[in-house]
Design a protein around this motif. Structure first.
Motif, short mmCIF file in Angstrom:
data_model
loop_
_atom_site.label_atom_id
_atom_site.label_comp_id
_atom_site.label_asym_id
_atom_site.label_seq_id
_atom_site.Cartn_x
_atom_site.Cartn_y
_atom_site.Cartn_z
N LEU A 120 0.79 66.15 39.39
CA LEU A 120 0.36 64.76 39.34
C LEU A 120 -1.16 64.66 39.32
O LEU A 120 -1.73 63.81 38.61
CB LEU A 120 0.94 63.97 40.52
CG LEU A 120 0.63 62.46 40.52
CD1 LEU A 120 1.24 61.79 39.28
CD2 LEU A 120 1.16 61.81 41.79
N GLY A 121 -1.84 65.51 40.08
CA GLY A 121 -3.30 65.51 40.05
C GLY A 121 -3.85 65.85 38.68
O GLY A 121 -4.83 65.26 38.21
N THR A 124 -3.27 62.87 36.46
CA THR A 124 -4.20 61.79 36.82
C THR A 124 -5.56 62.02 36.17
O THR A 124 -6.22 61.07 35.72
CB THR A 124 -4.34 61.70 38.35
OG1 THR A 124 -3.06 61.40 38.92
CG2 THR A 124 -5.33 60.63 38.75
N SER A 127 -5.22 61.11 32.30
CA SER A 127 -4.47 59.91 31.92
C SER A 127 -5.13 58.67 32.52
O SER A 127 -5.84 58.74 33.52
CB SER A 127 -3.02 59.99 32.42
OG SER A 127 -2.37 61.15 31.96
N LYS A 128 -4.88 57.55 31.90
CA LYS A 128 -5.33 56.28 32.44
C LYS A 128 -4.51 55.91 33.67
O LYS A 128 -5.00 55.25 34.60
CB LYS A 128 -5.20 55.20 31.36
CG LYS A 128 -5.64 53.81 31.78
CD LYS A 128 -5.44 52.81 30.65
CE LYS A 128 -5.84 51.40 31.09
NZ LYS A 128 -5.59 50.41 30.02
N TYR A 129 -3.24 56.32 33.68
CA TYR A 129 -2.29 56.01 34.75
C TYR A 129 -1.39 57.22 34.90
O TYR A 129 -1.01 57.86 33.92
CB TYR A 129 -1.46 54.78 34.35
CG TYR A 129 -0.26 54.47 35.22
CD1 TYR A 129 -0.31 53.45 36.16
CD2 TYR A 129 0.94 55.18 35.10
CE1 TYR A 129 0.79 53.14 36.95
CE2 TYR A 129 2.04 54.89 35.89
CZ TYR A 129 1.96 53.86 36.82
OH TYR A 129 3.05 53.56 37.60
N ALA A 130 -1.06 57.56 36.13
CA ALA A 130 -0.10 58.65 36.37
C ALA A 130 0.68 58.35 37.63
O ALA A 130 0.13 57.84 38.62
CB ALA A 130 -0.82 59.99 36.50
N ALA A 131 1.98 58.64 37.60
CA ALA A 131 2.84 58.34 38.75
C ALA A 131 4.05 59.26 38.74
O ALA A 131 4.42 59.83 37.69
CB ALA A 131 3.30 56.88 38.73
#
Length: 542
Positions: A120-121, A124, A127-131
């Motif tokens: 996820l890091g 992130t 990317s503009k958004y990561a989840a």
């Protein structure tokens, strides 16, 4: 709403978003997603995760919407990172969905296959958004939040990692209110009036349109008509006004005639451009001090060049409010603009020697609305990004971040987004080799795509730089395949251009085909440009 698997939910969300084609690679960590997409929509199995994101990116660009890529976790997600950086640099909307190990073991470091530290890091960072999808009840919400983030201007990639056990689980999708978009900033009336007064005083105005101007095409055209201004563009702003318009000088700001126009301008209005190094002669280009800058990104205002009036807002709205202040330029200025437009094109057409015939033949063979996707290669950088007219920004597909090897994946995505029109890809032999496997994707999916491979046996741009500044070559001369045999092995039709007179009949035949064609441009036989192309990069000298 209840769905049997995450794949069924994903298909439902993609249909909401108007996406009918998804690009990716199947894996044990995304199997439920791929199976559902392949069953209900169109799944395109590319050969590398980077190409999946490039293709999804270009699919969105060519449609003016959102593209979707599916990759595996760990190494697969890492392979996608470079192309996510391209999407982030370009502000293009991509929904990237990658797998993840079972939710019970997330972050445990046990060494599961495909597991990586802090995926996820990593996502992130690029990317503009990561989840992460945290539960089967939250997947629909996370997917829609990601899509909204990707589509909110300025766009960018949104990455979702989805643990594989939650992909297999039954999903409960909770209805959400329709997304109305984020609040859009707008300059105050006094601020806008001050900028308008400067615009009204202009007798020799120049407008510079970047990628942000492509969302304000009508307003930009109205302002151009009202002022008689010159229109320069960045590469990203091409097609915001069709490039056969007599006031569109285009992506020629750093040419001698472009510099002279800027030197004599009394007001400059720039719209949604970030003044990239390759479009400002490595920041050596001088701009007028009377500068009005419009940008939706507050950080871009005054970042590269000072702005007397920095207008933070949406380009369409701000231009609409500036239009009442517009006054016609001096008639001699508008006449000069058209003369400069013709001069810079004629000069470049002459400088590229026999390649001018290929540029002319591409434009003659293509209908007015057709995608031209370009990899980073000498023909693209020298004339494809300038001389080959663009009439719509959705037709102008290229890697804005400058990464080599992305052109074919982008071309495949664009061609499948717009199947009723032909697509041309301009690539070099060095760039094509980065993702040579996508020739098999091209053969398998059979889009209406002409792949032009300019074969000079290596990395021509860097070779020219070394020949100019050094006494030896390093890493630039590469082995090149026999492209005719390669095309035959992949089941692709093959044509060859080895002289200027071949260009028109060969390209007419290739573009008229209903499927893919590989066209090799034999640069050794075709002959050199008059002036070898080198990029505007500073090389320290002793």
């Amino acid at each position: 709403m209840r769905y049997d698997t995450g794949g069924d939910l994903l298909v439902a969300v993609l249909r909401e978003l108007g996406i009918d084609t998804v690009f990716g690679i199947v894996s044990v960590h995304n199997l439920p997603l791929v199976e559902a997409v392949d069953r209900e929509l169109r799944f395109v199995p590319v050969r590398h995760e980077a190409s999946a994101v490039n293709a999804a990116d270009a699919y969105g660009r060519a449609r003016g919407t959102l593209g979707c890529a599916l990759t595996s976790t760990g190494t697969g997600a890492g392979n996608a990172a470079g192309s996510l950086i391209e999407s982030l640099a370009s502000g293009t909307s991509v929904l990237h969905i990658t797998g993840q190990v079972e939710s019970e073991f997330l972050g445990s470091g046990r060494g599961f296959i495909h597991e990586t530290k802090d995926q996820l890091g990593m996502l992130t960072a690029v990317s503009k958004y990561a989840a992460t999808v945290p539960s089967a009840d939250a997947a629909g919400r996370v997917l829609r939040e990601a899509a909204r983030a990707a589509l909110t201007a300025p766009g960018g990639p949104a990455s979702v990692e989805w643990p594989v056990d939650l992909q297999y689980a039954a999903q409960t999708d909770i209805a959400v209110e329709e997304f109305t978009g984020a609040a859009v900033p707008a300059p105050g009336d006094d601020e806008l009036a001050s900028a308008g007064a400067l615009l009204a005083s202009a007798e020799r105005p120049v407008i510079w349109a970047g990628g942000g101007a492509t969302r304000a095409r009508t307003q930009l055209g109205d302002l151009l008509a009202a002022t008689g201004a010159a229109l320069l563009t960045s590469n990203s702003g091409r097609g915001a006004v069709p490039e056969d318009h007599p006031q569109v000088v285009g992506n020629f700001a750093t040419t001698p005639a472009g510099r002279a126009l800027l030197a004599d301008a009394d007001v400059l209005l720039t719209i949604g451009t970030h003044f990239r190094s390759n479009e400002t002669a490595d920041y050596g280009l001088e701009l007028p001090a009377a500068h009005i800058q419009i940008d939706l990104d507050a950080a871009a205002l005054g970042r590269v060049y000072p702005a007397r009036h920095a207008l933070h807002g949406d380009a369409a709205d701000v231009l609409e409010r500036l239009l009442p202040y517009a006054k016609p330029a001096e008639p001699a200025w508008t006449a000069r603009v058209t003369a400069v437009r013709d001069d810079v094109r004629a000069t470049l057409h002459d400088n590229i020697g026999p390649q001018a015939a290929i540029c002319d033949a591409i434009r003659a063979a293509l209908p007015r609305e057709a995608v031209v996707a370009r990899d980073v290669t000498i023909p693209s950088s020298s004339w494809g990004n300038r001389l080959l007219d663009m009439y719509d920004p959705r037709d102008n597909v290229f890697p804005r971040g400058g990464g080599i090897g992305q052109g074919l994946g982008m071309g495949i995505g664009a061609a499948l987004a717009r199947p009723d029109a032909p697509t041309v890809v301009i690539a070099g032999d060095g760039g094509l080799a980065v993702h040579l496997g996508e020739l098999l994707t091209l053969a398998q999916e059979r889009p209406r795509l002409t792949l032009l491979v300019f074969n000079d046996g290596g990395y021509g741009v860097l070779r020219n730089m070394q020949d100019r500044h050094s006494d030896r070559r390093s890493g630039v001369d590469l082995a090149t395949p026999d492209f005719e045999l390669l095309a035959r092995a992949c089941g692709l039709p093959y044509l060859r251009i080895a002289a200027a007179e071949h260009a028109e009949p060969v390209l007419a035949e290739a573009v008229a085909s209903e499927g893919p064609t590989l066209v090799e441009v034999d640069l050794a036989s075709l002959g050199p440009m008059k002036n070898p192309f080198t990029p505007p990069v500073k090389i320290p000298t002793a």
